[in-house]
Every structure is written in structure tokens, then in C-alpha cells.
Design a protein around this motif. Structure first.
Motif, short mmCIF file in Angstrom:
data_model
loop_
_atom_site.label_atom_id
_atom_site.label_comp_id
_atom_site.label_asym_id
_atom_site.label_seq_id
_atom_site.Cartn_x
_atom_site.Cartn_y
_atom_site.Cartn_z
N PRO A 22 -95.40 28.73 72.49
CA PRO A 22 -96.57 27.90 72.80
C PRO A 22 -97.16 27.34 71.53
O PRO A 22 -97.00 27.89 70.43
CB PRO A 22 -97.53 28.88 73.48
CG PRO A 22 -97.14 30.22 72.95
CD PRO A 22 -95.65 30.16 72.75
N GLY A 23 -97.87 26.22 71.66
CA GLY A 23 -98.40 25.58 70.47
C GLY A 23 -99.65 24.78 70.74
O GLY A 23 -100.10 24.61 71.87
N LEU A 24 -100.20 24.25 69.65
CA LEU A 24 -101.38 23.39 69.68
C LEU A 24 -101.19 22.27 68.66
O LEU A 24 -100.56 22.47 67.62
CB LEU A 24 -102.64 24.16 69.32
CG LEU A 24 -103.14 25.21 70.33
CD1 LEU A 24 -104.14 26.14 69.66
CD2 LEU A 24 -103.77 24.54 71.54
N VAL A 64 -96.23 32.24 62.64
CA VAL A 64 -96.78 30.92 62.97
C VAL A 64 -95.85 29.84 62.43
O VAL A 64 -95.58 29.79 61.22
CB VAL A 64 -98.19 30.75 62.37
CG1 VAL A 64 -98.82 29.46 62.89
CG2 VAL A 64 -99.07 31.94 62.71
N ILE A 112 -96.23 31.40 67.76
CA ILE A 112 -97.08 30.26 68.09
C ILE A 112 -96.74 29.12 67.14
O ILE A 112 -96.33 29.35 66.00
CB ILE A 112 -98.58 30.64 67.97
CG1 ILE A 112 -99.48 29.51 68.49
CG2 ILE A 112 -98.94 31.04 66.55
CD1 ILE A 112 -100.96 29.91 68.58
N CYS A 113 -96.87 27.90 67.62
CA CYS A 113 -96.67 26.70 66.80
C CYS A 113 -98.01 26.01 66.59
O CYS A 113 -98.81 25.89 67.52
CB CYS A 113 -95.72 25.71 67.47
SG CYS A 113 -94.06 26.33 67.76
N LEU A 114 -98.25 25.56 65.37
CA LEU A 114 -99.39 24.70 65.08
C LEU A 114 -98.87 23.44 64.42
O LEU A 114 -98.13 23.51 63.43
CB LEU A 114 -100.37 25.39 64.13
CG LEU A 114 -101.20 26.56 64.67
CD1 LEU A 114 -102.18 27.03 63.59
CD2 LEU A 114 -101.96 26.19 65.93
N TRP A 144 -98.15 20.35 74.01
CA TRP A 144 -99.18 21.03 73.24
C TRP A 144 -100.56 20.47 73.56
O TRP A 144 -100.79 19.26 73.41
CB TRP A 144 -98.94 20.87 71.74
CG TRP A 144 -97.72 21.56 71.23
CD1 TRP A 144 -97.16 22.70 71.71
CD2 TRP A 144 -96.93 21.16 70.09
NE1 TRP A 144 -96.06 23.05 70.95
CE2 TRP A 144 -95.90 22.13 69.95
CE3 TRP A 144 -97.00 20.11 69.18
CZ2 TRP A 144 -94.95 22.06 68.94
CZ3 TRP A 144 -96.06 20.04 68.18
CH2 TRP A 144 -95.04 21.00 68.06
N ARG A 199 -105.73 31.05 70.13
CA ARG A 199 -104.44 31.64 70.55
C ARG A 199 -104.23 31.49 72.04
O ARG A 199 -103.14 31.16 72.51
CB ARG A 199 -104.38 33.11 70.15
CG ARG A 199 -104.31 33.35 68.67
CD ARG A 199 -104.41 34.82 68.32
NE ARG A 199 -103.33 35.63 68.91
CZ ARG A 199 -103.10 36.90 68.64
NH1 ARG A 199 -103.89 37.54 67.76
NH2 ARG A 199 -102.11 37.55 69.20
N ALA A 204 -102.98 27.98 73.45
CA ALA A 204 -101.66 27.45 73.12
C ALA A 204 -100.77 27.40 74.35
O ALA A 204 -100.71 28.35 75.14
CB ALA A 204 -101.02 28.31 72.04
N GLN A 205 -100.09 26.29 74.51
CA GLN A 205 -99.14 26.08 75.61
C GLN A 205 -97.94 25.32 75.08
O GLN A 205 -97.94 24.85 73.94
CB GLN A 205 -99.78 25.30 76.76
CG GLN A 205 -100.93 25.97 77.45
CD GLN A 205 -101.51 25.11 78.55
OE1 GLN A 205 -101.10 23.96 78.75
NE2 GLN A 205 -102.47 25.66 79.27
N GLY A 206 -96.93 25.15 75.90
CA GLY A 206 -95.78 24.35 75.48
C GLY A 206 -94.78 24.19 76.59
O GLY A 206 -94.81 24.91 77.59
#
Length: 439
Positions: A7-9, A38, A86-88, A119, A227, A230-232
Motif C-alpha cells: 500500500p502507498g500514498l 519504506v 509501505i510506499c511513499l 494511492w 499508515r 495507505a492503499q494500492g
């Protein structure tokens, strides 16, 4: 097949200059300090931010670019997030800022990247000079694209508790979550120069700065909420990263030559190429065993005197070019030329492998995406190949007597005079290569 994706933002903003880079670096380090793996990304063609991301997270950061990359390449780059929690991703410019190609608003924008990856967006708002009015701005962003979710906002440069309270009331009225409020601090900036931020390797105390950003974010941002938001989606089906143009590549790497896209280097390494770094600023010649010398972009104009005096570098480069290919991008292209004229009008002799003479005395901005159809071969690509890249510099061509390397146009198809050069085994372009058009 598609890969499961963490998942990310998307960390974005209404415009440049809002503080999203310092917020991004603080979040990367603060979440890493909590034990998360991350994975950072950068939306768009920026050359500088990924090195800061790596310093903050401990993982290589990769560009994602809807204009310059096909979905298969984006999928291959997204696969670099394997093993992350997690991705940012850091946006570029404003959230919806892109190009008008295909008549589509925001083509190549951070919003497009966020939609593609699934995201939600965290919007960093500079609320200096406004209070409840910031909510109207945020509401406009939330409603502009119904296919994009604004997960919440971080209020930046808050002047006082009263200022924060008023801004929060506005956000409450329009139904947007406030994920944090950052008090105004004059020291929360990164040093800049004419192409934007200085390079990560040049920062006088980068580790202390990033640690400070992280502590500031921990004090003023709800990291648990970040946190949880976050989705994806599954990443696009991957093809492969760009293959290497040679087996043994001598790559210039120092403060004058540092702008190489991380996915390019990852593709070279994944295919088994050997990268042989050397420093022209230290007067090092390229490795004699190299099959190819590659000079990336950077800031040669800031080091023109040292580069002009680098006799071992020049002789090694000329020796290599007698039998094997040499390629330069932007700053590297200028160093392959006859001379580089600095901002004071002083001419510094360069390698002389091309007839190019460039000048910074009268600065003129060249900025934007580039599409190039090669008139002749360059390392890794045959004549006729269509390439996509990005150009960002302030130099002016005074002399360019060599054969054109490519027919170059901007994102809207308008022809440009900066065609690159080719002479013998030496080639150069002002654009930084991102991908072949089928990539």
C-alpha cells in the motif's frame, strides 16, 4: 501477470514551494524509525529528489512517469518495491500539473501516477497568509478529479495555535481530515541553486537535517493515521527495466556528474552489466577495460576550471574514444564539447571530442519533456529508434558543427533545435534519457 504491491500514498501539494520535500523526507525517516520498510518513489522526471529519498529511507528511490514510460516499464519499476511494507511517492509541481499532450489535463502528472497505482493523496498545504480559505483550496483539489482520493491534508507553516484552530475549522467544514499541523520554522528548508535543490552529496549535514525533519514530523503529524490511509492496486504488468548499452560501463560519478535515473542503473545491473565509477573532478580517467564511457548530467558549470585542468581525465577519454563509444547527457554532453563558457564569460577548454561550445554567460531556461528519433546510432539504441527523456538546463549553444544525433521535439510535438551531436564514436544529448518509446 501482476505483482502484489505494498500500500502507498502520494505526498503532493497545490504547487511547488509548499514544503512537500521536507515533509516527504521526514515521513520516510520517521516511518523507517518505526521499523517499517519504506519504498520511496518520485512522480515525474526530477533528477535530484531520489538521492535525498534514499538517504532518508535506506532504499533506492525510483521515478514513475506516465508521459515518458510505458505501463510495462512502470510495472518493472514498481516491482522494486518488493519486500517493502509501505510506499511513499513524492509528487512534482502541483498535483494536477502535467502536459497537454492527447488533449488530456494532467498527462504525466502526480495525480495520474496516484490513480495508476491506487494511492490516496496527502495534500501538503502552505497555510501562511490564509486560514479558513485553505479549506476552499483543498476542497477544489478534492473535487477536481472524482477518480482520485484526497486522504487528508498536512497544514504547513502554521503561525500560531489560533491560526491552526481556524484552518482546522475550515477543513472540518469541507470534510477533509487534518493529518498534521507543522508550525512555521525557518530552518526547515533545503539549500537550493538554479536547478532546484543542491545534490544530496553536497548537503553539509544531510543526516542531521533528515533526523530533524523526522523528529518534527513525529511531534506534529499523526503517523498512525498516515499508515492506516495507505492503499494500492496491483502494479501494471511488468516488462523489463532498460537493458545496458554495454557490458562494462565506465560511469562518471561525482559532484559534477550525478544525474542518472535510478531505474536506468537498476536495469543495467539486473542484466549483469559491470558499472565502473570514476571521478573526472578527481582527474580520474575512465577504466581502460570499459566498453563504454557514459557521462551523465550534473553541474559541470560549477566546476569548469577543475574539469578543464583534469589532464588525465581528458587523455583517458580521448584514448577510449579512438576505439570505443562515449556518450554524454546534458552536463556530460557539454564536457564532451570544445569549450564551456561560465557565467562570468570565461571560456574553459573541455574534452574536444565534439565541436560543441556552450555558454552560461546569458542564462536561458530549457525545460521539458523530449521525444527524440535518432538520426544515427547511440549506445544501446539504433538509428531510427524513438526515445523519451527530459531536459532542464540554463546553457546556450554557441557552436554546434557536428551531425545531428536526433530529431527532437517537445511533449506537444513542436520541433526543437537542440538535436544532440555525433562525431565518430562520440554522441551527446541535452536530454536525459528515461526510456525507449516501447519501454
Amino acid at each position: 501477470m501482476t505483482e502484489a504491491f505494498p500500500p502507498g500514498l502520494m505526498i503532493s501539494a497545490p504547487s511547488s514551494g509548499t514544503g512537500k520535500t521536507t515533509v516527504m523526507l521526514g515521513l520516510l525517516r520517521a516511518l523507517s524509525d518505526e521499523g517499517l520498510r519504506v519504498q520511496p518513489f518520485k512522480s515525474g522526471p526530477d533528477y535530484i529528489d531520489p538521492a535525498f529519498h534514499r538517504a532518508a529511507s535506506g532504499r533506492a528511490s525510483f521515478n514513475l512517469d506516465g508521459w515518458a514510460m510505458g505501463e510495462g516499464l512502470i510495472g518493472a519499476i514498481a516491482a522494486q518495491a518488493s519486500g517493502a511494507d509501505i510506499c511513499l511517492a513524492e509528487g512534482s509541481m502541483g498535483l494536477f500539473d502535467g502536459v497537454a499532450t492527447r488533449g488530456q489535463i494532467g498527462f504525466g502528472s502526480s495525480a495520474e501516477t496516484a490513480r495508476m497505482m491506487g494511492w490516496p493523496v496527502v495534500l501538503v498545504l502552505d497555510v501562511s497568509g490564509q486560514a479558513q480559505s485553505a479549506a476552499a483550496v483543498a476542497l477544489g483539489f478534492a473535487r477536481f478529479d472524482p477518480g482520485l482520493r484526497i486522504a487528508g491534508v498536512i497544514l504547513n507553516r502554521v503561525a500560531s495555535p489560533r491560526h491552526e484552530r481556524l484552518a482546522r475549522l475550515g477543513m472540518e467544514r469541507v470534510g477533509l481530515a487534518v493529518l498534521g499541523a507543522l508550525p512555521r520554522r525557518g530552518d526547515l528548508t533545503l539549500p537550493e541553486r538554479h536547478l532546484g535543490l543542491i545534490q544530496a552529496v553536497e548537503h553539509p549535514d544531510l543526516e542531521a537535517a533528515i533526523a530533524g525533519y523526522a523528529a518534527f514530523l513525529r511531534d506534529h503529524v499523526d503517523l498512525a493515521a498516515i499508515r492506516a490511509l495507505a492503499q494500492g492496486l496491483a502494479a501494471p504488468a511488468a516488462t523489463r527495466l532498460p537493458p545496458p548499452p554495454a557490458q562494462r560501463i565506465a560511469l562518471a560519478q561525482d559532484a559534477a556528474f550525478s544525474f542518472t535515473y535510478p531505474h536506468i542503473l537498476a536495469g543495467w545491473r539486473a542484466a549483469g552489466a559491470e558499472i565502473l565509477p570514476f571521478s573526472p573532478l578527481a582527474d580520474e580517467p575512465p577504466d581502460r577495460m570499459a566498453d563504454l564511457v557514459w557521462l551523465p548530467g550534473g553541474y559541470p558549470e560549477l566546476h569548469a576550471g577543475r574539469l578543464a585542468a583534469a589532464r588525465h581525465f581528458h587523455s583517458g577519454l580521448r584514448r577510449h574514444a579512438r576505439t570505443r563509444p562515449v556518450h554524454g547527457e546534458c552536463g556530460g554532453y557539454m564536457v564532451l564539447g570544445q569549450a564551456l563558457i561560465d557565467q562570468h564569460g570565461h571560456a574553459h577548454p573541455m574534452a574536444g571530442l565534439l565541436g560543441l561550445v556552450t555558454s552560461y554567460e546569458n542564462r536561458r531556461l530549457h525545460l521539458g519533456y523530449r521525444r527524440a528519433v535518432l538520426c544515427g546510432p547511440m549506445p544501446g539504441h539504433a538509428a531510427g529508434a524513438a526515445l523519451r527523456g527530459h531536459e532542464f538546463h540554463y546553457s546556450t549553444i554557441l557552436v554546434q558543427p557536428d551531425a545531428a544525433l536526433a530529431e527532437v521535439s517537445d511533449a506537444d510535438g513542436a520541433s526543437l533545435p537542440e538535436s544532440g551531436s555525433r562525431r565518430g564514436r562520440v554522441t551527446g544529448t541535452f536530454f536525459h534519457l528515461i526510456a525507449g518509446e516501447k519501454g
